[in-house]
Scaffold this motif. Structure first.
Motif, PDB file in Angstrom:
ATOM      1  N   HIS A  35      95.553 -24.272 -24.421  1.00 28.79           N
ATOM      2  CA  HIS A  35      94.777 -25.125 -25.322  1.00 28.79           C
ATOM      3  C   HIS A  35      93.373 -24.533 -25.452  1.00 28.79           C
ATOM      4  O   HIS A  35      92.665 -24.359 -24.458  1.00 28.79           O
ATOM      5  CB  HIS A  35      94.710 -26.545 -24.771  1.00 28.79           C
ATOM      6  N   LEU A  93      89.624 -24.717 -27.304  1.00 28.54           N
ATOM      7  CA  LEU A  93      88.664 -25.565 -28.013  1.00 28.54           C
ATOM      8  C   LEU A  93      87.614 -24.673 -28.662  1.00 28.54           C
ATOM      9  O   LEU A  93      86.899 -23.935 -27.980  1.00 28.54           O
ATOM     10  CB  LEU A  93      88.000 -26.536 -27.037  1.00 28.54           C
ATOM     11  N   ARG A 152      92.057 -26.497 -31.122  1.00 31.55           N
ATOM     12  CA  ARG A 152      91.312 -27.665 -31.593  1.00 31.55           C
ATOM     13  C   ARG A 152      89.944 -27.181 -32.069  1.00 31.55           C
ATOM     14  O   ARG A 152      89.251 -26.471 -31.344  1.00 31.55           O
ATOM     15  CB  ARG A 152      91.146 -28.687 -30.451  1.00 31.55           C
ATOM     16  N   ALA A 171      82.884 -32.281 -29.488  1.00 32.06           N
ATOM     17  CA  ALA A 171      83.411 -31.411 -28.433  1.00 32.06           C
ATOM     18  C   ALA A 171      83.658 -32.206 -27.155  1.00 32.06           C
ATOM     19  O   ALA A 171      84.682 -32.031 -26.492  1.00 32.06           O
ATOM     20  CB  ALA A 171      82.427 -30.270 -28.164  1.00 32.06           C
ATOM     21  N   ALA A 195      86.781 -34.333 -27.654  1.00 31.41           N
ATOM     22  CA  ALA A 195      87.992 -33.508 -27.606  1.00 31.41           C
ATOM     23  C   ALA A 195      88.289 -33.074 -26.176  1.00 31.41           C
ATOM     24  O   ALA A 195      89.446 -33.065 -25.739  1.00 31.41           O
ATOM     25  CB  ALA A 195      87.824 -32.281 -28.499  1.00 31.41           C
ATOM     26  N   PHE A 196      87.253 -32.728 -25.422  1.00 32.36           N
ATOM     27  CA  PHE A 196      87.423 -32.289 -24.034  1.00 32.36           C
ATOM     28  C   PHE A 196      87.980 -33.412 -23.178  1.00 32.36           C
ATOM     29  O   PHE A 196      88.862 -33.199 -22.345  1.00 32.36           O
ATOM     30  CB  PHE A 196      86.075 -31.826 -23.494  1.00 32.36           C
ATOM     31  N   PRO A 231      90.833 -28.297 -22.268  1.00 29.94           N
ATOM     32  CA  PRO A 231      91.304 -26.992 -22.739  1.00 29.94           C
ATOM     33  C   PRO A 231      91.423 -25.988 -21.609  1.00 29.94           C
ATOM     34  O   PRO A 231      90.897 -26.196 -20.511  1.00 29.94           O
ATOM     35  CB  PRO A 231      90.194 -26.576 -23.721  1.00 29.94           C
ATOM     36  N   MET A 269      87.325 -22.353 -23.812  1.00 19.86           N
ATOM     37  CA  MET A 269      86.376 -22.865 -24.803  1.00 19.86           C
ATOM     38  C   MET A 269      85.648 -21.682 -25.443  1.00 19.86           C
ATOM     39  O   MET A 269      85.252 -20.738 -24.755  1.00 19.86           O
ATOM     40  CB  MET A 269      85.348 -23.793 -24.152  1.00 19.86           C
TER      41      MET A 269
END
Length: 239
Positions: A8, A10, A35, A43, A46-47, A52, A55
């Motif tokens: 994942h 970010l 993402r 951010a 989302a975190f 993630p 990043m």
């Protein structure tokens, strides 16, 4: 992640065109879970929703800067980070790396170079993750705790899921097993440097954690309170 392509990622940048290009290039290279957000607030949201494995942060953002954002997020989890910046001063690059970032790339850059750096960071993280898998399994009496998958397995095979906050608290305690972790250190691990106002919430999360870890939560053997200072995870299994 089972492979680096499943990591994942970010992406945080306020340039819509660059974000779109980065996502296209990363997907073209086989990365599946990406993402994109354009400011610090998004951010952090989302975190919190999904941590993630990598990043990529711009330095100049509309509601703050990438350095401050990195400090806030890194306090919650040690996520490999690549800074992107139009600021090519050595001082900025050294400052970012000094904060603990893994890499720093100055705009404009060759897309192939960015893809290679992403690949190297994820390969390193993947190797580290594999080496830590066994260490992520912890025995507390007759209960097995898997910090990687955030699960507590009871003697009868029943599993209890840890929340993200519980997992972060337990990981911090496990990293310092046998030693006191202060209230402040635990709060900062979960809520970052601006944790003021969350101190009362800490006790609630600890209580819920004990309900999953302790046979008798009211008489804890493993997650011990050190009155007036903090908490400690018992060094031995205490069977």
């Amino acid at each position: 992640m089972n492979t680096i392509q499943q990591a994942h990622i970010l992406l945080v940048d306020d340039n819509t065109d660059l974000l779109r290009l980065l996502e296209e290039q990363l997907r073209g290279a086989g990365y599946q879970n990406i993402r994109t957000v354009q400011n610090c607030a998004a951010a952090q949201t989302a975190f919190a929703a999904e941590m993630p494995e990598l990043m990529i942060l711009d330095i100049n953002l509309p509601d703050g800067d990438g350095f401050s954002l990195f400090r806030t997020l890194r306090a919650k989890a040690d996520v490999p980070t690549l800074f992107l910046s139009a600021r090519d001063a050595d001082a900025d690059r050294l400052f970012g790396l000094g904060l603990g970032a893994d890499d720093y790339l100055t705009k404009p850059f060759l897309m192939q170079e960015l893809l290679l750096r992403v690949q190297h960071l994820l390969q390193r993280a993947y190797r580290t993750e594999l080496s830590r898998t066994k260490a992520a399994i912890m025995q507390l009496g007759d209960r097995s705790v898997d910090l990687h998958d955030a699960l507590v397995t009871l003697p009868d095979g029943t599993t209890l899921a840890l929340t993200a906050t519980e997992r972060t608290l337990l990981r911090k305690l496990a990293e310092n097993r046998g030693h006191i972790v202060t209230y402040d250190a635990l709060c900062e691990a979960v809520w970052g440097a601006d944790y003021y106002g969350y101190e009362n919430s800490l006790g609630v999360h600890i209580r819920h954690l004990r309900e999953k870890l302790e046979p008798e939560p009211g008489r804890p053997r493993f997650l011990q309170t050190v009155r007036g200072i903090g908490y400690k995870l018992a060094k031995e299994d205490a069977r």
